[in-house]
Design an enzyme around this catalytic site. Structure first.
Site, short mmCIF file in Angstrom:
data_model
loop_
_atom_site.label_atom_id
_atom_site.label_comp_id
_atom_site.label_asym_id
_atom_site.label_seq_id
_atom_site.Cartn_x
_atom_site.Cartn_y
_atom_site.Cartn_z
N LYS A 205 61.44 -47.39 -65.30
CA LYS A 205 61.66 -47.22 -66.74
C LYS A 205 60.33 -47.40 -67.49
CE LYS A 205 64.17 -49.32 -70.58
NZ LYS A 205 65.26 -50.20 -70.99
N GLU A 211 55.34 -53.58 -58.21
CA GLU A 211 55.87 -53.19 -56.89
C GLU A 211 55.94 -51.67 -56.78
OE1 GLU A 211 57.18 -55.44 -58.90
OE2 GLU A 211 58.06 -57.13 -57.79
N GLY A 265 67.66 -51.21 -67.58
CA GLY A 265 67.42 -50.88 -66.16
C GLY A 265 68.65 -51.03 -65.30
N ARG A 266 69.36 -52.14 -65.48
CA ARG A 266 70.53 -52.41 -64.63
C ARG A 266 71.75 -51.59 -65.04
NH1 ARG A 266 68.60 -56.57 -67.52
NH2 ARG A 266 69.86 -57.53 -69.14
N GLU A 351 71.26 -60.80 -64.26
CA GLU A 351 70.16 -60.50 -65.17
C GLU A 351 70.70 -60.36 -66.60
OE1 GLU A 351 67.45 -56.91 -64.94
OE2 GLU A 351 66.20 -58.34 -63.87
N HIS A 382 84.59 -63.35 -40.60
CA HIS A 382 84.07 -64.00 -39.39
C HIS A 382 82.80 -64.77 -39.69
CE1 HIS A 382 87.02 -61.79 -36.99
NE2 HIS A 382 86.84 -60.85 -37.90
N LYS A 508 56.12 -62.84 -63.08
CA LYS A 508 55.27 -61.66 -62.85
C LYS A 508 53.83 -61.97 -63.25
CE LYS A 508 58.84 -58.27 -64.12
NZ LYS A 508 59.22 -57.20 -65.04
O1 F6P Z 1 61.79 -57.45 -63.51
C1 F6P Z 1 63.04 -57.08 -63.96
C2 F6P Z 1 63.09 -55.63 -64.33
O2 F6P Z 1 62.50 -55.44 -65.58
C3 F6P Z 1 64.52 -55.12 -64.32
O3 F6P Z 1 65.18 -55.40 -65.49
C4 F6P Z 1 64.32 -53.68 -64.04
O4 F6P Z 1 65.49 -53.06 -63.60
C5 F6P Z 1 63.24 -53.74 -62.99
O5 F6P Z 1 62.41 -54.81 -63.40
C6 F6P Z 1 62.44 -52.49 -62.80
O6 F6P Z 1 61.80 -52.10 -63.99
P1 F6P Z 1 61.21 -50.65 -64.14
O7 F6P Z 1 62.30 -49.66 -64.02
O8 F6P Z 1 60.56 -50.63 -65.50
O9 F6P Z 1 60.19 -50.45 -63.05
#
Ligand code: F6P
Length: 544
Positions: A205, A211, A265-266, A351, A382, A508
C-alpha cells in the site's frame, strides 16, 4: 468520548454474569428445546449456530442494548457513507466500496468512488486475462507459469489465504507468496523456478515497507542476473497507492494497479492486492468472491440487530473478552484449504482492535482486542484440543465447516466419505465441549474409580458453528466480510479506532537503528544491557 462501562447495559451485563454461573449448557438445552433454532442466524449462504454459548435470551437482549447504547448502527452507517471514522489518520474506511456493483454510487470526500474501483478491477481483469491466456509474455517471449506476490501483512495474508482456500478453482499460473525479510522465504519460493516464466507482483500500500522493498530488490537481482536489465518491465508489476515510489523502484506506473488510502491493509484483499489471486482463478471467479463479500455487507447494513450475524458474533466476542474474562478465541476451520484463515484473522482482529486507548486518547479499563489462534480440524484435535476440553481456561471456539467437499474420497471400507467423517468430528467436538460427560456417566461405563476424575469432561465450553454448503469464491468472500464486520462492531463498543496501527511503528524504527550495530566494531551501546549482550553474541557468531 463515551465510556461504554458507564452505560446501563454494560453494568447490567456485569451483574448478569454471576446469574449465569448457576446454569450450564446442559441445563439450558434440556430446559429449552427451541434454543438452537432461536439462537442461530443466517447471513448469505452461512448458517451460524450460536446456541452453544454461555448466554440466555436475557444475555442476548442486554448485548443488543449495549450495541444500541454504543451506537453500532450509526457508526456502521457512518462507515458505509464514507465518513472519516478512522479519526487518528483522518481517513474514510471504505473497503465495502471495493465490492459494490458497477451500478452503485458511493460518494466519499465529494466524489463517487465506484467508477474508480471498477476502472481498477477492469485493468486487473485485462492484465490477468493476458497472463492467463499467454498474451502477456516474459522477456524471452515465453508465457508466465508462476506469479509471485511480494508483500507483507495485509499485502500478503489476504491473497495468500484466499489463493490457498480457492486452489480448487485455480486454472491460471501458480500463485506463490513471499513476505518475510528472512532470506529463507524468497529463496524457498524461487527454488526451481525459471526466471523467464516468472512474474512478480510487488504489493505494498505504502511502497515503503522494508521487507517488501528488500525482497522485491532481491527478486529483481535474481531476474536481471538471468535475463538482463531490460527484462524487468515484462516481469514486474506493482500494486500500491504510491505511484511515485513505484516509479522510483523502477516499475513502469503503467504496470501499477492502484488503490486508495481508504482501504486499510488488513481490509485490502478485495482491492488490487488480490491481483495474484485473480491471475490464478480468473476475473469471473474473483468477481464471485467480491459479490460474496457484498452479500454480507448488505446483510450487515440492513438486517435488524437481533438478526444481524456480524453484530451478534461481535457482541459475543465482547461478552467473552470484556465481561467473562476469556483471553483468546480459537478459530478451527474444518477445512484444510482454510489452513491460513486463523493467521489472516489474527491480523484482522489484533491489528484492528489491539488498542488500549479510546478514540479521544483516554485509557480503556476493560480488555479489548480478542486474541485469535487456531489450526484446521481434525489436526488440532490431536494437538491442543485436550486443553480445550479439560484445561482450566475459558476458550470460546469458532468451528467453520462445509457440508460438501470439492473433491471427496471414500473412507477405508468405502461405506462413507472422508468429508462425512470430517464433519462428524466437527460436530462431535462442539458437542463434547458444550455438554461434556459427568462423573456419574463416566462411572456408569465401568471406569476404574481412580480414573473417574481424569475422564470427566466438564463441558459448558462455548462455541459457534459456522456452516456453508461448500467452499466457493462466494462463501469465502462472505466469511471474510462476516469477520471484518464483527471486528468493526467490537471496535465501536470499545470506543477505539479499529483502523489505525500506531503500535507497529516503533519496532520498525528501532530495527533500522539496530541493524548497523550488528556489524559495527565499537562496543554496542543500544541503551539497554540485554540488547547490548544479544548484539555482542550475534556479532561473535556471525564472525565464525
Ligand atoms: O506494519 C503493519 C502494516 O502497516 C500493516 O498494517 C500492513 O498490512 C503491512 O504493514 C504492509 O504494509 P504495506 O502494504 O504498506 O507494505
Amino acid at each position: 468520548m463515551s465510556d461504554v462501562t458507564r452505560t446501563a447495559p454494560w453494568q447490567q451485563l456485569d451483574r448478569h454474569r454471576s446469574e449465569l454461573e448457576a446454569v450450564d449448557l446442559r441445563g439450558l438445552f434440556a430446559a429449552d428445546p427451541g434454543r438452537a433454532q432461536r439462537l442461530s442466524v443466517t447471513a448469505g449462504d452461512w448458517y451460524i449456530d450460536y446456541s452453544k454459548h454461555r448466554i440466555t435470551d436475557t444475555t442476548v437482549g442486554l448485548l443488543l442494548d449495549l450495541a444500541r447504547a454504543a451506537g453500532v448502527e450509526s457508526h456502521r452507517d457512518a462507515m458505509l457513507a464514507g465518513e472519516h471514522i478512522n479519526t487518528t489518520e483522518d481517513r474514510a474506511v471504505l473497503h465495502t466500496a471495493l465490492r459494490l456493483p458497477r451500478s452503485a454510487t458511493l460518494p466519499a470526500d465529494g466524489a463517487n468512488v465506484v467508477p474508480e474501483v471498477h476502472t481498477v478491477l477492469d485493468a486487473m481483469a485485462g492484465f490477468a486475462e493476458k497472463v492467463r491466456s499467454g498474451t502477456w509474455r516474459g522477456a524471452t517471449g515465453q508465457t508466465i507459469t508462476t506469479v509471485i506476490n511480494i508483500g507483507i501483512g495485509g499485502s500478503d495474508l489476504g491473497p495468500a489465504m484466499v489463493a490457498r482456500a480457492l486452489r480448487h478453482y485455480a486454472d491460471g499460473p501458480d500463485a506463490r507468496f513471499v513476505a518475510n525479510i528472512d532470506p529463507a522465504d524468497l529463496t524457498a519460493q524461487l527454488s526451481g523456478l525459471d526466471p523467464a516464466r516468472t512474474l512478480f507482483v510487488v504489493a505494498s500500500k505504502t511502497f515503503t515497507t522494508i521487507e517488501t522493498l528488500t525482497n522485491a530488490t532481491a527478486a529483481r537481482r535474481w531476474l536481471v542476473a538471468a535475463l538482463g536489465e531490460d527484462a524487468v518491465a515484462a516481469h514486474f508489476v506493482a500494486v500500491s497507492t504510491n505511484a511515485t515510489k513505484v516509479a522510483e523502484f523502477g516499475i513502469d506506473p503503467a504496470n501499477m494497479f492502484g488503490f486508495w488510502d481508504w482501504v486499510g491493509g488488513r481490509y485490502s484483499v478485495g482491492s488490487a492486492i488480490g491481483l495474484s489471486v485473480m491471475c490464478a482463478i480468473g476475473p469471473a471467479r474473483f468477481a464471485e468472491f467480491l459479490a460474496g463479500m457484498h452479500t454480507v455487507d448488505e446483510h450487515f447494513a440492513t438486517a435488524p440487530l437481533e438478526a444481524n450475524a456480524p453484530v451478534l458474533l461481535g457482541l459475543l466476542g465482547v461478552w467473552y473478552a470484556s465481561v467473562l474474562g476469556a483471553q483468546t478465541r480459537a478459530v478451527l476451520p474444518y477445512s484444510q484449504d482454510l489452513a491460513r484463515l486463523p493467521a489472516y484473522l489474527q491480523q484482522l482482529t489484533m491489528e484492528s482492535n489491539g488498542k488500549s486507548v479510546r478514540r479521544d486518547g483516554s485509557p480503556v479499563d476493560h480488555d479489548t482486542g480478542e486474541i485469535f489462534w487456531g489450526e484446521p480440524g481434525t489436526n488440532g484435535q490431536h494437538a491442543f484440543f485436550q486443553l480445550l476440553h479439560q484445561g482450566t481456561r475459558l476458550i470460546p471456539a469458532d468451528f467453520v465447516g462445509f457440508a460438501t467437499a470439492l473433491e471427496d474420497l471414500p473412507t477405508r471400507d468405502g461405506t462413507g466419505s472422508m468429508q462425512q467423517v470430517l464433519l462428524a468430528n466437527m460436530l462431535a467436538q462442539a458437542k463434547v465441549l458444550a455438554f461434556g460427560k459427568t462423573a456419574a456417566e463416566v462411572a456408569a461405563d465401568g471406569t476404574d474409580p481412580a480414573l473417574v476424575a481424569h475422564k470427566v469432561m466438564p463441558g459448558n465450553r462455548p462455541s459457534t458453528t459456522l456452516l456453508a454448503p461448500a467452499l466457493t469464491p462466494s462463501t469465502l468472500g462472505q466469511l471474510i466480510a462476516l469477520y471484518e464486520h464483527q471486528v468493526f462492531v467490537q471496535g465501536v463498543i470499545w470506543g477505539i479506532d479499529s483502523f489505525d496501527q500506531w503500535g507497529v511503528e516503533l519496532g520498525k524504527t528501532q530495527a533500522l537503528q539496530l541493524a548497523p550495530a550488528l556489524t559495527d566494531e565499537a562496543d554496542p551501546d543500544t541503551g539497554d544491557s540485554s540488547t547490548d549482550t544479544l548484539v555482542r553474541t550475534i556479532r561473535r557468531w556471525r564472525r565464525k
